[in-house]
Design an enzyme around this catalytic site. Structure first.
Site, PDB file in Angstrom:
ATOM      1  N   GLU A   1      -4.321   0.892  -0.497  1.00  0.00           N
ATOM      2  CA  GLU A   1      -3.959   1.340  -1.838  1.00  0.00           C
ATOM      3  C   GLU A   1      -4.582   0.515  -2.958  1.00  0.00           C
ATOM      4  O   GLU A   1      -3.880  -0.010  -3.831  1.00  0.00           O
ATOM      5  CB  GLU A   1      -2.430   1.390  -1.985  1.00  0.00           C
ATOM      6  CG  GLU A   1      -1.797   2.361  -0.999  1.00  0.00           C
ATOM      7  CD  GLU A   1      -0.355   2.729  -1.346  1.00  0.00           C
ATOM      8  OE1 GLU A   1       0.260   2.038  -2.181  1.00  0.00           O
ATOM      9  OE2 GLU A   1       0.138   3.724  -0.785  1.00  0.00           O
TER      10      GLU A   1
ATOM     11  N   GLU B   1       0.141   7.023   5.910  1.00  0.00           N
ATOM     12  CA  GLU B   1       1.568   6.770   5.641  1.00  0.00           C
ATOM     13  C   GLU B   1       2.215   8.058   5.169  1.00  0.00           C
ATOM     14  O   GLU B   1       1.679   8.747   4.297  1.00  0.00           O
ATOM     15  CB  GLU B   1       1.756   5.725   4.525  1.00  0.00           C
ATOM     16  CG  GLU B   1       1.399   4.319   4.909  1.00  0.00           C
ATOM     17  CD  GLU B   1       1.704   3.297   3.794  1.00  0.00           C
ATOM     18  OE1 GLU B   1       2.583   3.574   2.937  1.00  0.00           O
ATOM     19  OE2 GLU B   1       1.054   2.248   3.790  1.00  0.00           O
TER      20      GLU B   1
HETATM   21  C1  BDP Z   1       2.954   2.519   0.174  1.00  0.00           C
HETATM   22  C2  BDP Z   1       2.543   1.130   0.619  1.00  0.00           C
HETATM   23  C3  BDP Z   1       3.568   0.468   1.536  1.00  0.00           C
HETATM   24  C4  BDP Z   1       4.958   0.691   1.002  1.00  0.00           C
HETATM   25  C5  BDP Z   1       5.238   2.186   0.937  1.00  0.00           C
HETATM   26  C6  BDP Z   1       6.633   2.505   0.408  1.00  0.00           C
HETATM   27  O1  BDP Z   1       1.295   1.163   1.255  1.00  0.00           O
HETATM   28  O2  BDP Z   1       3.270  -0.898   1.665  1.00  0.00           O
HETATM   29  O3  BDP Z   1       5.935   0.029   1.754  1.00  0.00           O
HETATM   30  O4  BDP Z   1       4.319   2.765   0.062  1.00  0.00           O
HETATM   31  O5  BDP Z   1       6.775   2.611  -0.810  1.00  0.00           O
HETATM   32  O6  BDP Z   1       2.541   2.738  -1.103  1.00  0.00           O
HETATM   33  O7  BDP Z   1       7.556   2.611   1.186  1.00  0.00           O
END
Ligand code: BDP
Length: 581
Positions: A399, A496
């Site tokens: 990110e 993710e």
């Molecule tokens: C993403 C990040 C991660 C965060 C996740 C979140 O890569 O590290 O923990 O979001 O918000 O943006 O849970």
């Protein structure tokens, strides 16, 4: 190079209690050699100091923390070269040997070492380490000070301890350090490329000083498949009659390198390697020529009391939970994990995306030093992990450009061009990627031009369009279609996706934080991922709930785990298991 014990080398584990102090002025006191530490206490290594000393009011401290111990040199040191080897010292460290500064390390979660020459058996030495997790704002894992929040026009400091990333900035010697004893004439860290193309291929480059030759053996159990010698330590072997490594059959062979002078063996190192080919071809991820779907999770090194301290039982537990869910893969989000985790992934046939410690690069603050360090850290990561069959790709950052779009557009293209070019020189056998932050850059991220596959972190239905899954999934499908049209050769991997669920919270309607909503969101995403022609798979964020710095978005933990922090399943874990197995 990782410590190894065999007939020619030895290693003394430096785990146990270390004297520790968080007092100021220790450096000025001549490092307070032990007496200065009376005011301190003891901490366990490996372990995170924050957890152990939470009751001293140091739970949220970023350091500095001073650690010290005595070392009585063992008998095996005689005639050997001693090397002090840290598997990591987080987040940064300075190291002294008998009060003499040996050096510093600014690469979190990566190994580093100091040569100490020959040590006298029985001699007593004092090892001092100062750990500090206050990273500069131009570090590849950027730090932030509370005052910066105000400078950025935010009314208050939102996160404590102040960090830019969403995991707790634990400080500690998180992995066991070693005092290693090497023969005076020894092998350096070998470069190993084991591929699979009509049989096994093996390229090995070994470094050694002085006279000698290197003998390479490839062992399958007790039997040697190959035994060849080379005067310069370089080997190029092909058409080896080996079984390929794959998730279904993670077959490994022992590579043994011996340094010889005449008939005498001077040194030996061993690696359990696997032969496989990984590539992105025509929008697919191919392993040994066959298309594979990535099913798995983002993880963290995180456990109650231990913090980020290594415990092999937790490593086994986490990878077994991942397999119980039917997963075949994980990303070392957002930093290099302990080498033992990769050993286990090799043995279990898991596919690992190995990530450099770099999150939320802020291009208002990057300097020449950022890129220089970032490249250096990637070099060290690849040097450490390149020989693991489980590592199928490198992720260079997570990110970037989360903040300040204008600077990102201006500075990021040049930065990525140099970063990826430097990394590709280091490994031509694996694809490269980095995780894009969807809410900011969508289709026009300059990152995409450099990635072999597009890694997308997506939170539609959570941070955006909360509780509107139909709308969220429709938007995501549109984005996949648009990316497929724009980058026909670069498949999509959803690095993710997920939602927070507080274990025990239930709802009969779409309700954020309920176990039902988390489970439903994951299932809906997976339905899209599994059925979109351009998508090679995804990682649920996260396998397990994990600790973060304090802020109003997090109730102590990030609750996106499908397991609680104590590793009990939420509804989503059962749902994923149903989908994947
Ligand atoms: C993403 C990040 C991660 C965060 C996740 C979140 O890569 O590290 O923990 O979001 O918000 O943006 O849970």
């Amino acid at each position: 190079m990782r410590p190894e014990r065999n007939a020619y080398r030895d290693a003394l584990a430096l785990d146990g209690f270390w004297a520790a102090s968080s007092a100021d002025g220790i450096e000025a006191d001549g490092l307070g050699l032990v007496p200065g530490f009376a005011a301190g206490g003891l901490v366990a290594v490996p372990g995170s100091i924050n957890e152990q000393w939470a009751e001293r009011g140091l739970r949220d401290s970023l350091g500095p923390f001073w650690l010290q111990r005595q070392i009585v040199v063992p008998r095996c040191a005689a005639g050997m070269q001693a090397r002090l080897q840290f598997a990591s010292a987080d987040l940064t460290a300075r190291v002294w040997w008998d009060g003499r500064l040996l050096g510093r390390n600014d690469a979190p979660f990566l190994p580093f070492a100091f040569d100490l020459g020959e040590l006298q058996p029985g001699a007593v030495h004092i090892l001092t380490v100062c750990l500090d997790s206050r990273l500069p704002t131009d570090h590849p894992l950027p730090g932030i000070e509370s005052a910066d929040f105000a400078r950025e026009g935010r009314s208050k400091d939102e996160v404590y301890p102040p960090v830019r990333y969403d995991f707790f900035p634990y400080t500690g010697l998180h992995r066991t350090p070693h005092l290693c004893f090497l023969p005076k004439q020894h092998l350096g860290a070998p470069r190993i490329e084991a591929g699979y193309e009509h049989g096994g291929t093996l390229r090995v480059r070994t470094r050694f000083a002085g006279l000698g030759r290197v003998v390479l053996s490839l062992l399958d159990g007790e039997s040697a498949l190959v035994r060849v010698a080379s005067d310069d330590g370089d080997f190029d072997l092909s058409a080896l009659a080996v079984e390929p490594w794959s998730p279904a059959s993670p077959k490994r062979y022992r590579l043994r390198l011996e340094l010889k002078r005449d008939v005498e063996t001077l040194d030996e190192i061993n690696r359990d390697i696997g032969f496989r080919d990984v590539r992105i071809d025509q929008g697919r991820l191919l392993l040994n020529g066959e298309s594979v779907q990535i099913k798995g999770f983002g993880l963290h090194e995180d456990f109650p009391v231990l913090g980020k301290g290594q415990a092999l039982a937790v490593t086994v537990k986490d990878l077994e939970l991942l397999r119980w869910c039917g997963g075949n893969s994980f990303r070392t989000s957002h930093y290099p994990y302990a080498e033992e985790t990769l050993d286990l992934a090799d043995a279990l046939g898991l596919l690992v995306i190995s990530e450099c410690a770099s999150v939320n690069l802020d291009f208002r603050r990057t300097t020449d030093a950022t890129l220089e360090q970032h490249i250096a850290h990637i070099e060290r990561l690849i040097e450490r992990d390149h020989w693991h069959p489980s590592v199928i790709a490198w992720s260079l950052t997570n990110e970037p450009g989360y903040l300040a779009e204008a600077e990102y557009k201006r500075a990021a293209p040049g930065y990525f061009a140099e970063l990826f070019a430097a990394a590709r020189v280091l490994d031509s056998t694996r694809p490269f990627t980095a995780a894009n932050v969807g809410s900011r850059h969508g289709l026009i991220d300059p990152l995409y031009a450099h990635c072999d596959f597009l890694s997308l972190n997506r939170y539609l239905g959570w941070y955006e369009n909360p509780a509107q899954l139909d709308f969220a999934i429709a938007r995501l499908r549109d984005e996949f279609d648009a990316l497929a049209a724009a980058f026909p050769d670069k498949p999509i991997f959803v690095s993710e996706f997920g939602a927070d669920a507080v274990a025990g919270m239930h709802s009969s309607t779409d309700q954020l934080f309920s176990e039902e909503y988390q489970s439903e969101l994951i299932a809906r995403y997976w339905d899209l991922i599994a059925n979109h022609r351009h998508c090679i798979g995804g990682h649920v964020w996260n396998l397990v709930d994990f600790k973060t710095a304090q802020n109003f978005r997090r109730v102590v933990l990030n609750h996106k785990g499908v397991f609680t922090r104590s590793r009990d399943p939420k509804m989503a874990a059962w749902r994923v298991r149903g989908m994947w197995r």
